[in-house]
Design a protein around this motif. Sequence first.
Motif, mmCIF file in Angstrom:
data_model
loop_
_atom_site.group_PDB
_atom_site.id
_atom_site.type_symbol
_atom_site.label_atom_id
_atom_site.label_comp_id
_atom_site.label_asym_id
_atom_site.label_seq_id
_atom_site.Cartn_x
_atom_site.Cartn_y
_atom_site.Cartn_z
ATOM 1 N N PHE A 1 -0.034 -9.150 11.111
ATOM 2 C CA PHE A 1 -0.584 -8.919 9.657
ATOM 3 C C PHE A 1 -0.008 -10.099 8.610
ATOM 4 O O PHE A 1 -0.312 -10.728 7.926
ATOM 5 N N ASP A 2 1.547 -10.424 9.044
ATOM 6 C CA ASP A 2 2.232 -11.333 8.363
ATOM 7 C C ASP A 2 1.754 -12.865 8.680
ATOM 8 O O ASP A 2 1.382 -13.522 7.641
ATOM 9 N N HIS A 3 1.301 -12.845 9.996
ATOM 10 C CA HIS A 3 0.678 -14.336 10.304
ATOM 11 C C HIS A 3 -0.752 -14.385 9.591
ATOM 12 O O HIS A 3 -0.881 -15.493 9.218
ATOM 13 N N LEU A 4 -1.812 -13.239 9.583
ATOM 14 C CA LEU A 4 -2.744 -13.481 8.937
ATOM 15 C C LEU A 4 -2.728 -13.641 7.527
ATOM 16 O O LEU A 4 -3.235 -14.474 6.964
ATOM 17 N N ASN A 5 -1.873 -13.020 6.750
ATOM 18 C CA ASN A 5 -1.610 -13.172 5.668
ATOM 19 C C ASN A 5 -0.903 -14.957 5.058
ATOM 20 O O ASN A 5 -1.287 -15.565 4.237
ATOM 21 N N GLN A 6 -0.020 -15.330 6.058
ATOM 22 C CA GLN A 6 0.380 -16.549 5.867
ATOM 23 C C GLN A 6 -0.675 -17.786 6.015
ATOM 24 O O GLN A 6 -0.900 -18.725 5.414
ATOM 25 N N SER A 7 -1.649 -17.307 6.829
ATOM 26 C CA SER A 7 -2.891 -18.183 7.065
ATOM 27 C C SER A 7 -4.065 -17.941 5.947
ATOM 28 O O SER A 7 -5.168 -18.418 5.957
ATOM 29 N N GLY A 8 -3.628 -16.964 4.933
ATOM 30 C CA GLY A 8 -4.657 -17.119 3.636
ATOM 31 C C GLY A 8 -5.243 -15.745 3.734
ATOM 32 O O GLY A 8 -5.949 -15.654 2.802
ATOM 33 N N GLY A 9 -4.994 -14.918 4.424
ATOM 34 C CA GLY A 9 -5.451 -13.437 4.503
ATOM 35 C C GLY A 9 -6.848 -13.501 4.823
ATOM 36 O O GLY A 9 -7.305 -14.332 5.743
ATOM 37 N N VAL A 10 -7.467 -12.424 4.173
ATOM 38 C CA VAL A 10 -8.986 -12.337 4.532
ATOM 39 C C VAL A 10 -9.732 -12.648 3.250
ATOM 40 O O VAL A 10 -9.478 -11.849 2.321
ATOM 41 N N TYR A 11 -10.565 -13.420 3.259
ATOM 42 C CA TYR A 11 -10.991 -13.866 1.894
ATOM 43 C C TYR A 11 -10.172 -14.255 0.807
ATOM 44 O O TYR A 11 -10.315 -13.724 -0.398
ATOM 45 N N GLY A 12 -9.015 -14.656 1.117
ATOM 46 C CA GLY A 12 -7.828 -14.907 0.188
ATOM 47 C C GLY A 12 -7.115 -13.623 -0.408
ATOM 48 O O GLY A 12 -6.147 -13.483 -0.859
ATOM 49 N N ARG A 13 -7.268 -12.349 0.309
ATOM 50 C CA ARG A 13 -6.608 -11.177 0.139
ATOM 51 C C ARG A 13 -5.661 -10.981 1.054
ATOM 52 O O ARG A 13 -5.779 -10.807 2.436
ATOM 53 N N LYS A 14 -4.577 -10.449 0.723
ATOM 54 C CA LYS A 14 -3.385 -10.243 1.697
ATOM 55 C C LYS A 14 -3.742 -8.755 2.244
ATOM 56 O O LYS A 14 -4.217 -7.990 1.575
ATOM 57 N N VAL A 15 -3.372 -8.746 3.509
ATOM 58 C CA VAL A 15 -3.515 -7.367 4.248
ATOM 59 C C VAL A 15 -2.236 -6.669 4.509
ATOM 60 O O VAL A 15 -1.340 -7.363 4.906
ATOM 61 N N TYR A 16 -2.028 -5.375 4.095
ATOM 62 C CA TYR A 16 -0.954 -4.641 4.041
ATOM 63 C C TYR A 16 -0.986 -3.338 4.988
ATOM 64 O O TYR A 16 -1.753 -2.716 4.870
ATOM 65 N N LEU A 17 0.088 -3.299 5.935
ATOM 66 C CA LEU A 17 0.115 -2.148 6.611
ATOM 67 C C LEU A 17 1.091 -1.245 6.132
ATOM 68 O O LEU A 17 2.253 -1.382 6.148
#
Length: 190
Positions: free
Chosen positions: A72-88
């Motif tokens: 999820f950190d990698h996903l967020n550093q890559s811009g998230g999902v449609y610009g939204r950060k994903v938090y677990l």
Amino acid sequence: MRFKNSNLKLRLAFSLILSIFVTASLNYAVAQESQETIGITATDIKIGSTYPQSGGAMYFYSSFYAGANSYFDHLNQSGGVYGRKVYLISGDDQGIPSRALTATNDLVLKSRVFALFNSSPSTPSHIAVANILKNRNIPDFYPNASFSGFRNTDKYPFLIAMGPSSQQEARIAATFSKDYFPDKSFTLYE
């Protein structure tokens, strides 16, 4: 690309499947923006998970969740999902069903998560929380519980199971034992 390590193949396959399902479910939720979607805002997406963070079972699960957080950190550093950060957001269930119930209620009612990810990974704990998730229409991704009943999509419509059920595991073990050790007898425990 050739893989020499079957464990690496499993990790890559899991990562690919995880990213497909998370992205697909989040895409669906984002497409429903005309309605309020609990756990999704213009800037972030909250996913919850309970697992043993203390007690004897914590050592079995800690590396998995460290890996999930890294993803999820990698996903967020890559811009998230449609610009939204994903938090677990996690809660400690200590591997105990009653604590799983309390921690899940906290995630659903207080933290207001969109979905649960591999939450309450033991079968007894996940059985304890499955109806809460079903009754509140909370997507339930990849519980690592092997209860065969979780494959019943009529009873658990929001649950996407990961891995084999205990019945499938037993069939695989029995077939392997019969094929490779035909003169031996074995006892399988769950």
